[in-house]
Structures are given as C-alpha cells and as structure tokens.
Design a protein around this motif. Structure first.
Motif, PDB file in Angstrom:
ATOM      1  N   UNK A 136      15.632 -32.100  14.064  1.00 20.83           N
ATOM      2  CA  UNK A 136      16.743 -31.586  13.259  1.00 20.83           C
ATOM      3  C   UNK A 136      17.164 -32.609  12.211  1.00 20.83           C
ATOM      4  N   UNK A 137      17.194 -33.875  12.592  1.00 22.48           N
ATOM      5  CA  UNK A 137      17.652 -34.903  11.660  1.00 22.48           C
ATOM      6  C   UNK A 137      16.642 -35.142  10.541  1.00 22.48           C
ATOM      7  N   UNK A 138      15.366 -34.951  10.829  1.00 18.67           N
ATOM      8  CA  UNK A 138      14.372 -35.031   9.762  1.00 18.67           C
ATOM      9  C   UNK A 138      14.686 -34.008   8.669  1.00 18.67           C
ATOM     10  N   UNK A 168      20.843 -43.127  14.173  1.00 22.05           N
ATOM     11  CA  UNK A 168      21.393 -44.238  14.938  1.00 22.05           C
ATOM     12  C   UNK A 168      21.644 -43.868  16.381  1.00 22.05           C
ATOM     13  N   UNK A 169      22.185 -42.669  16.602  1.00 20.46           N
ATOM     14  CA  UNK A 169      22.452 -42.199  17.960  1.00 20.46           C
ATOM     15  C   UNK A 169      21.153 -42.049  18.752  1.00 20.46           C
ATOM     16  N   UNK A 170      20.058 -41.772  18.039  1.00 19.60           N
ATOM     17  CA  UNK A 170      18.754 -41.615  18.691  1.00 19.60           C
ATOM     18  C   UNK A 170      18.009 -42.944  18.810  1.00 19.60           C
ATOM     19  N   UNK A 171      18.607 -44.017  18.285  1.00 19.42           N
ATOM     20  CA  UNK A 171      17.970 -45.337  18.246  1.00 19.42           C
ATOM     21  C   UNK A 171      16.660 -45.307  17.460  1.00 19.42           C
ATOM     22  N   UNK A 176      16.337 -44.423  10.467  1.00 22.04           N
ATOM     23  CA  UNK A 176      17.678 -44.665   9.949  1.00 22.04           C
ATOM     24  C   UNK A 176      17.603 -45.511   8.688  1.00 22.04           C
ATOM     25  N   UNK A 177      16.676 -46.477   8.684  1.00 26.36           N
ATOM     26  CA  UNK A 177      16.489 -47.298   7.499  1.00 26.36           C
ATOM     27  C   UNK A 177      16.063 -46.471   6.299  1.00 26.36           C
ATOM     28  N   UNK A 178      15.198 -45.481   6.519  1.00 26.09           N
ATOM     29  CA  UNK A 178      14.774 -44.610   5.424  1.00 26.09           C
ATOM     30  C   UNK A 178      15.940 -43.781   4.897  1.00 26.09           C
TER      31      UNK A 178
END
Length: 219
Positions: A136-138, A168-171, A176-178
């Motif tokens: 979903x985050x992708x 971040x929540x998914x580590x 996250x950097x992208x």
C-alpha cells in the motif's frame, strides 16, 4: 566507446531476457497454466519498465498480465500489474511534458497522471484492506509522484509525508529514504531550499552515500 559497448551489451541481455520470459509465457499458455503465464508476462513487463525503459510496452504487457491474473482470480497479481501500468503512465506523462516548452503540464499528460493517480488510490486501499501495508505504501509514494509531475506540490507533499511515516513504521529504511528524497525534490520545486536540503540530508542517512536514483516505487 567502451561505455557505449557496455550499454549495448546490457540492452542485448535485457532483450534476451524479454524473449525468454515471452517464450515461457507461450509455453505456459499452451499447457493452460494461466497463473504461470501471468507471472511470465509480468516479468516481461517489469523488464520493459526497469531495464529497457519502454513505458508503452510496459503498460501493454502489464495489461495482458493483469488479464491473466484476473482469469485465475489472483487479485494480488492483478494489483501488481495495475501498479506497473500506473508507473508506466507516470513515465509516459513525464516524457510528454518534457517535450513541451511551456512549464504548464499539457492536457494529455495531465489526463494520464490523473488516471494513474486514480488507479494508485484504489490499489492503496486494496492493499490496506488486506493488511499489505508495504504494498500500500509503495502506491502512496507513486501517488505523490503523479501529483508532483502534475505540478500539485501540496498534495504531493502530503502523500510523501504519509509514505515516510508508513515506511518508518514498517522499518523499511531504504524505502523511507526514497520517499524522503522524493519529498526533498518536491520542496525544492516549491522554492523551499532550506527544507529541501534538510530533507535530503535525512534521506542520505537512510540511503547511504549513494542515493538510489530511481524515484518510482511499485509492486
């Protein structure tokens, strides 16, 4: 000249991979193994996107893969293909926009970006309902990119901020950097150079010394 030869060799290798996956898809079709045929066609579409950067072929082949996945009721596979189609649309729209001298997003490109964003929103909700938060985050990150390329900086920033929190929540620190890198591009485009530099430094902490240049994230 050596770099050109290396590039040509790599392209030849990618084209051979496309041919091999296509041949496999044909074989699976003959044996009526629709699920594996869908996987093979999706691999072809991914090669067109990642390696050959042929966005039109990506969308065309991913659409075929999606139909095959749908035929065997593989909702996740179909969603992956839809995500790849949307990513290709963003690339095609960006390509179309760069061909115009005006800073305004041309009508056809805007239409394609809106279509991509609508598909990605549905995919975001689809994966969230299934508890597939990474997938979903992708899609959420790509929603931000579609908005960014349309010149909608504020909605893009909102999407990137949420993607940053979710990764971040998914580590998932490189992802996250992208997302942070994408946000920095957004802030730079809005003229907020101080925020852009700060955000990019945060992205470097997640990505390491060599930031991954690909902005798009897809399933």
């Amino acid at each position: 000249r050596s770099e050109q030869a290396t590039g040509e060799a790599a392209r030849d290798a990618y084209l051979r991979a496309v041919d091999e996956y296509s041949a496999a898809a044909t074989v699976f079709g003959l044996t009526a193994d629709t699920a594996l045929q869908g996987e093979a066609m999706h691999a072809v579409a991914a090669a067109y996107y990642q390696d050959l950067q042929d966005w039109a072929k990506t969308a065309e082949v991913a659409n075929l893969a999606g139909d095959l996945f749908s035929a065997v009721r593989d909702e996740y596979g179909a969603a992956r293909s839809q995500a790849l189609i949307a990513a290709a649309w963003i690339e095609l729209a960006t390509q179309s926009s760069s061909a115009h001298r005006s800073t305004a997003t041309p009508g056809p490109a805007r239409t394609m970006l809106v279509r991509a964003r609508n598909v990605l929103r549905k995919l975001d909700q689809f994966h969230l309902r299934r508890g597939e938060n990474y997938d979903a985050t992708l899609q959420l990150n790509n929603i931000g990119l579609a908005s960014l390329h349309e010149g909608l900086s504020s909605p893009a920033a909102v999407a990137f901020h949420e993607a940053i929190e979710r990764f971040g929540a998914l580590h998932e620190w490189p992802r996250q950097g992208l997302a942070l890198q994408n946000l920095a591009v957004c802030e730079w485009g809005r003229g907020d150079l101080v925020a852009a530099v700060r955000t990019f430094r945060l992205a470097l902490e997640k990505l390491g010394p060599e930031p991954y240049p690909q902005l798009y994230l897809y399933a």
